[in-house]
Enzyme design. Structure first.
Site, PDB file in Angstrom:
ATOM      1  N   THR A   1      51.344  65.212  25.887  1.00  0.00           N
ATOM      2  CA  THR A   1      50.462  65.926  26.811  1.00  0.00           C
ATOM      3  C   THR A   1      49.053  65.323  26.733  1.00  0.00           C
ATOM      4  OG1 THR A   1      49.868  67.603  25.165  1.00  0.00           O
ATOM      5  CG2 THR A   1      51.790  68.069  26.536  1.00  0.00           C
TER       6      THR A   1
ATOM      7  N   LYS B   1      40.321  56.844  17.238  1.00  0.00           N
ATOM      8  CA  LYS B   1      41.367  55.986  16.669  1.00  0.00           C
ATOM      9  C   LYS B   1      41.027  55.524  15.250  1.00  0.00           C
ATOM     10  CE  LYS B   1      43.138  54.371  21.112  1.00  0.00           C
ATOM     11  NZ  LYS B   1      42.800  53.445  22.215  1.00  0.00           N
TER      12      LYS B   1
ATOM     13  N   PHE C   1      54.812  65.018  30.808  1.00  0.00           N
ATOM     14  CA  PHE C   1      55.565  64.224  31.768  1.00  0.00           C
ATOM     15  C   PHE C   1      54.606  63.455  32.665  1.00  0.00           C
ATOM     16  CE2 PHE C   1      58.988  63.926  35.131  1.00  0.00           C
ATOM     17  CZ  PHE C   1      59.912  63.282  34.314  1.00  0.00           C
TER      18      PHE C   1
ATOM     19  N   ASP D   1      36.755  57.228  22.248  1.00  0.00           N
ATOM     20  CA  ASP D   1      38.161  56.856  22.087  1.00  0.00           C
ATOM     21  C   ASP D   1      38.328  55.974  20.844  1.00  0.00           C
ATOM     22  OD1 ASP D   1      40.981  56.531  23.248  1.00  0.00           O
ATOM     23  OD2 ASP D   1      40.318  54.451  23.050  1.00  0.00           O
TER      24      ASP D   1
ATOM     25  N   GLY E   1      42.515  49.592  37.658  1.00  0.00           N
ATOM     26  CA  GLY E   1      43.280  50.630  36.965  1.00  0.00           C
ATOM     27  C   GLY E   1      43.166  50.558  35.459  1.00  0.00           C
TER      28      GLY E   1
ATOM     29  N   LYS F   1      46.059  61.847  20.575  1.00  0.00           N
ATOM     30  CA  LYS F   1      45.060  61.765  19.509  1.00  0.00           C
ATOM     31  C   LYS F   1      44.474  63.127  19.139  1.00  0.00           C
ATOM     32  CE  LYS F   1      42.647  58.674  21.777  1.00  0.00           C
ATOM     33  NZ  LYS F   1      43.642  58.192  22.768  1.00  0.00           N
TER      34      LYS F   1
ATOM     35  N   GLU G   1      39.420  54.629  33.627  1.00  0.00           N
ATOM     36  CA  GLU G   1      39.677  55.876  34.342  1.00  0.00           C
ATOM     37  C   GLU G   1      38.490  56.195  35.260  1.00  0.00           C
ATOM     38  OE1 GLU G   1      41.654  58.801  32.325  1.00  0.00           O
ATOM     39  OE2 GLU G   1      42.113  57.603  30.562  1.00  0.00           O
TER      40      GLU G   1
END
Lengths: 341, 341
Positions: free
Chosen positions: B98, B226, B11, B222, B208, B127, B211
């Site tokens: 999550t 992918k 969430f 990352d 933004g 991922k 991070e």
């Protein structure tokens, strides 16, 4: 392993490339998709070949020079009809590659109706029947529980409908813009480089990009047919060609070219569906686009399409080979996706 | 009308955007796809809501300020578990959002296994589990006859796998090249414009885009995750992260930047699977690309992917919103395509 009977109608450049492709890809389709592609009949306006069970194979349509030909096949018969092939075979996929007539859709539209009536899936590279009556064909196909694959008629190796219907499922597509015709884009690109229209057209004809009669391309009708089919397919609509506002690349006002040059913008022939104002508009329009437009760098014979959506932003697809082999590959893709659904 | 029960786990930003999207799209999904989306349970690490039959609806997860929240819901219970939700509901789609851990895949990988075991389809934006054991999860899903939708974890709103598996069906994909990370591409774009690395990173953090701890992005992990997932999915392979040669955008040699500037080339962090030499290679590599490369103009936070094929030439997709709403839209797309298959 699923046996896929295929009847091919039309034996021009795309039809021949399709035969070659099937010969080349049969093993990998078995291995990767569990599909045994059985090219069981090939027809054109003069006749065709119809292979008896188990006889379809690579050698039957290659002549002694390795060219794809069917007049030398022992199975050739003058005057052989689609009806005969549909009767003789278990249902499968009918592949339509005859020349396109966007006014009447004939003769392809009749072939497609025949095939659907007999329970065959249809995959087509022919815009004519889809411009004339996509909704009707879709309805007949639904009634018979068969599918209609039209990638070959909507920019072929450039994925357009797949992306709209599958990759953008759940979004509202508010605008579609496409550079959908290689010939006109080639000419516009050369004109941007300083060449005049006639010279660019001649060049395109010499290179085999433009046809001897380029009217469909340069007057914008090919683009109009494609954006019409894509729009009708994406929105399950029934717009007609007469509702598309069509411009070509003839008689471009010199001041428009000057403006483009001054502002570093590009003149592109854009097929467009636009519903952003709430009043849907379909057009093929000579448009000035800025460097941040995702189609700005689509030059030469390249094609591209941009979908603007509510939730995924804008998604652009470019590339895809613009040749008979690319078109044949789009037909094969539809066959695989239809049979494996 | 098909009822689609949905359990959402996670969430954070994407989970909340997903709830909003379901509330917004429920009517259009009924109308266009015949799907009644029933968000039946929402969980996080502390507990969750589980709606009794018929009670799922728009108001239950909006607090008095219109924000998406579940602590104020009368159906909230601390300590509520996924097991409880899976037991209480008829099977449907489990949506996993999550936080990602590419080393262990936990806790998501356990949630996904639980859901598959109970016969639920899974759609994930995470991922971690896919890097750790895509092949195993796929196998479990196949055994149970359920599907695994992973668009949300493979560049989200930018279609990557759809295009490879659906639009390019029947082709041999020989090379995949992607700009798959918005943060590193933003920094490289600013550096091309003359800004130094630290300033560009600070800028990205202020906006933004990056991070607070940008390591995963700027060190190339990352992108590596992918391209690994995409490759394993397209080729049904089982490469591991340790087999990916990984470079980031830290410590770029000044001479590389000078060379790029001199030749008008662009430095891009490319995730790449390359099998053109016959020896497959997986890498995340800082690459100099020329203006004719289809990813050359993919600047700022944009993403893009190019597939080079044997029969359709090269096909490039660019765009797709890089925000939680775009990611949520990718989850919804997978749900629609899985249920409507």
């Amino acid at each position: 392993m699923v046996l896929v009977n295929i009847i091919l109608m039309g034996f021009g450049n795309v039809g021949k490339a399709f035969v070659r492709l099937i010969y080349q890809k049969d093993k990998s389709c078995e291995r990767r998709y569990g599909l045994r592609l059985n090219l069981a009949a090939v027809l054109n306006s003069r006749g065709g070949v119809l292979f008896p069970e188990g006889a379809a194979g690579r050698n039957h349509l290659l002549d002694r020079n390795g060219a794809v030909d069917m007049r030398e096949s022992p199975f050739w018969k003058t005057g052989r009809s689609l009806e005969e092939a549909l009767e003789a075979l278990q249902t499968g996929v009918f592949v339509e590659c005859t020349p396109s007539d966007v006014k009447t859709g004939r003769p392809a539209i009749q072939f497609i109706r025949q095939a659907i009536d007999k329970g065959w899936h249809v995959v087509t590279a022919n815009k004519g029947p889809l411009v004339v009556d996509l909704a009707g064909l879709r309805q007949s196909a639904d009634k018979k529980g068969v599918s209609l694959g039209i990638s070959g008629a909507t920019a072929a190796a450039l994925p357009t409908l797949d992306v709209a219907l599958h990759s953008l499922a759940g979004t509202e597509i508010q605008c579609i813009e496409g550079i959908l015709n290689g010939t006109s884009n080639y000419i516009l690109t050369r004109m941007k480089e300083g060449v005049d229209y006639s010279t660019a057209l001649e060049e395109a004809q010499e290179k085999g990009i433009a046809e001897p009669d380029p009217a469909q391309d340069v007057e914008g009708w090919d683009t109009a047919a494609k954006i019409l089919i894509i729009t009708n397919s994406v929105f399950e609509a029934a717009y007609t060609l007469s509702q598309v506002h069509v411009e070509g690349i003839l008689n471009i006002p010199p001041e428009l070219q000057a403006e483009a040059r001054k502002k570093d913008e590009a003149l592109k022939l854009i097929g467009r569906f636009d519903n952003r104002s709430g009043v849907p508009r379909l057009e093929t329009k000579l448009s000035l686009i800025t460097p941040i437009h995702p189609l700005y760098h689509v030059d030469g014979t390249q094609k591209g399409i941009t979908f603007s959506t509510d939730t995924m932003g804008s998604v652009t697809v470019t590339g895809g080979k613009s040749d008979p082999r690319g078109a044949a590959a789009a037909l094969l893709k539809d066959i695989i996706n239809i049979v494996n659904r």
